[in-house]
Design an enzyme around this catalytic site. Structure first.
Site, PDB file in Angstrom:
ATOM      1  CE1 TYR A 177      -3.383  18.004 -60.231  1.00  0.00           C
ATOM      2  CE2 TYR A 177      -1.186  17.161 -59.787  1.00  0.00           C
ATOM      3  CZ  TYR A 177      -2.235  18.008 -59.468  1.00  0.00           C
ATOM      4  OH  TYR A 177      -2.132  18.845 -58.396  1.00  0.00           O
ATOM      5  CD  GLU A 178      -3.153  22.129 -62.216  1.00  0.00           C
ATOM      6  OE1 GLU A 178      -3.856  23.137 -62.234  1.00  0.00           O
ATOM      7  OE2 GLU A 178      -1.966  22.130 -61.832  1.00  0.00           O
ATOM      8  CG  HIS A 205      -1.018  25.035 -56.479  1.00  0.00           C
ATOM      9  ND1 HIS A 205       0.346  25.033 -56.629  1.00  0.00           N
ATOM     10  CD2 HIS A 205      -1.335  23.865 -55.883  1.00  0.00           C
ATOM     11  CE1 HIS A 205       0.826  23.894 -56.159  1.00  0.00           C
ATOM     12  NE2 HIS A 205      -0.162  23.171 -55.697  1.00  0.00           N
ATOM     13  CG  ASN A 235       1.419  12.477 -47.484  1.00  0.00           C
ATOM     14  OD1 ASN A 235       1.715  13.504 -48.094  1.00  0.00           O
ATOM     15  ND2 ASN A 235       1.349  11.310 -48.067  1.00  0.00           N
ATOM     16  CB  SER A 248       0.385  21.410 -52.506  1.00  0.00           C
ATOM     17  OG  SER A 248       0.202  21.022 -53.823  1.00  0.00           O
ATOM     18  CG  MET A 290       1.438  14.092 -57.921  1.00  0.00           C
ATOM     19  SD  MET A 290      -0.328  14.267 -57.704  1.00  0.00           S
ATOM     20  CE  MET A 290      -0.664  12.947 -56.522  1.00  0.00           C
ATOM     21  CB  SER A 291       5.307  19.322 -58.921  1.00  0.00           C
ATOM     22  OG  SER A 291       5.950  19.297 -57.642  1.00  0.00           O
ATOM     23  CG  HIS A 301      -5.200  18.591 -52.219  1.00  0.00           C
ATOM     24  ND1 HIS A 301      -3.866  18.676 -52.562  1.00  0.00           N
ATOM     25  CD2 HIS A 301      -5.721  19.818 -52.449  1.00  0.00           C
ATOM     26  CE1 HIS A 301      -3.600  19.914 -52.989  1.00  0.00           C
ATOM     27  NE2 HIS A 301      -4.706  20.627 -52.925  1.00  0.00           N
ATOM     28  CB  ALA A 360       3.301  19.254 -50.601  1.00  0.00           C
ATOM     29  CG  HIS A 367       0.594  19.979 -60.409  1.00  0.00           C
ATOM     30  ND1 HIS A 367      -0.142  21.052 -59.955  1.00  0.00           N
ATOM     31  CD2 HIS A 367       1.509  19.710 -59.439  1.00  0.00           C
ATOM     32  CE1 HIS A 367       0.307  21.408 -58.754  1.00  0.00           C
ATOM     33  NE2 HIS A 367       1.307  20.619 -58.427  1.00  0.00           N
TER      34      HIS A 367
HETATM   35  N1  HPA Z   1       2.067  11.257 -53.123  1.00  0.00           N
HETATM   36  C1  HPA Z   1       2.186  12.038 -54.212  1.00  0.00           C
HETATM   37  N2  HPA Z   1       2.201  13.353 -54.167  1.00  0.00           N
HETATM   38  C2  HPA Z   1       2.127  13.942 -52.956  1.00  0.00           C
HETATM   39  C3  HPA Z   1       2.005  13.188 -51.786  1.00  0.00           C
HETATM   40  C4  HPA Z   1       1.974  11.772 -51.871  1.00  0.00           C
HETATM   41  O1  HPA Z   1       1.859  11.044 -50.857  1.00  0.00           O
HETATM   42  N3  HPA Z   1       1.959  14.067 -50.749  1.00  0.00           N
HETATM   43  C5  HPA Z   1       2.047  15.313 -51.299  1.00  0.00           C
HETATM   44  N4  HPA Z   1       2.146  15.235 -52.638  1.00  0.00           N
END
Ligand code: HPA
Length: 284
Positions: free
Chosen positions: A89-90, A65, A242, A34, A218-219, A256, A117, A87
């Site tokens: 979740y999609e 993406h 983050n 991401s 998530m990947s 996001h 990310a 992903h």
């Molecule tokens: N959690 C899960 N997935 C992420 C995060 C997060 O804080 N930051 C970027 N992808």
């Protein structure tokens, strides 16, 4: 769709469709996470193939993406870049989100650079940091969602693949050396993948910290599992977008948009790191 099982013929159809669109013969694959798509702009003499034009490929459904393969030259190597990934979740199966990795294997790609990310769990991490992935915790796989579930395709690898060195130690050593030469700090640690799309609660973060995770996303874990099954060497790098929220809070949230924004500061260093590693790879 929870499960679907692809045949060798289907993987091959995708590989042939790509090979029919380019005269490049890539040996190294890159998957961009991401906000990290701009890295693909570095590729020279690029042939671009949208995922929508490749049989069986999953299509990206989220911002950040792009959903294109970029095939061409980078730091003296021929690479195939996935500008955007999909992903679980999609709504895709684990088998479909990892299909591109098997297609790379059929195309002769022997080394895969995976980026993502991630949220920083290790308290020493700051947004914008790069983290070399030294190992992962396959929480989603432990819960049963392993992309290797189903009939084993022996052409790719064994029924019970070893995962004790999923991230290639030599590539890790090269990345450390390149980062030191470039004069920037490379964090390292264990990545874990949750299914998403909801971010973690503070209690989730305490749990993840307790089990030894340094970053969460998530990947990546499904792709690396399939890469390892097929004998592909992996280098993994997380961009810490983050830091995880560890207490219930009214004035902080994870978004996001924040993840995409962090990509802007992460990309320039990630490009230099990955190009440096590419230059140091032994010729094949
Ligand atoms: N959690 C899960 N997935 C992420 C995060 C997060 O804080 N930051 C970027 N992808």
């Amino acid at each position: 769709m929870c499960n679907e099982f692809f045949t060798l013929k289907e993987y091959d159809e995708a590989a042939q469709a790509i090979q029919g669109r380019t005269s490049h013969r890539p040996q190294i694959g890159l998957i961009l996470g991401s906000g990290l798509s701009p890295l693909a702009e570095e590729v020279a003499q690029a042939d671009v193939v949208p995922y929508s034009e490749i049989p069986h490929f999953p299509l990206s459904t989220i911002e950040g993406h792009a959903g294109k393969l970029i095939i061409g030259g980078l730091a003296g190597r021929t690479v195939m870049v996935m500008q955007g990934r999909t992903h679980y979740y999609e709504g895709y199966s684990m088998q479909r989100i990892t299909l591109p990795v098997r297609v790379m294997q059929l195309m002769g790609i022997h080394t895969l650079f995976v980026t993502n990310a991630a949220g920083g769990i290790n308290p020493a991490f700051r947004p914008g940091d790069l983290m070399l992935i030294t190992d992962h915790i396959n929480l989603v796989g432990m819960a049963g969602l392993n992309p290797l579930r189903g009939p084993n395709l022996d052409e790719f690898g064994p029924r019970f693949p070893d995962m004790s060195q999923a991230y290639d130690p030599t590539l890790q050593a090269t990345a450390r050396r390149v980062a030191a030469d470039l004069g920037f700090n490379l964090q390292e640690g264990v990545y874990t993948c949750l299914a998403g799309p909801s971010f973690e609660t503070p209690a989730d973060i305490h749990f993840l910290r307790a089990i030894g995770a340094d970053a969460v996303g998530m990947s990546t874990v499904p792709e690396v599992t399939v890469a390892q099954h097929g004998g592909t060497r992996v280098l993994g790098v997380s961009g810490i977008s983050n830091v995880a929220i560890t207490e219930p809070s009214q004035d902080r949230e994870t978004t996001h948009a924040e993840v995409l924004e962090a990509g802007k500061v992460i990309v320039p260093r990630l490009v230099r790191l990955l190009k440096g590693v590419l230059r140091e790879l032994p010729p094949v």
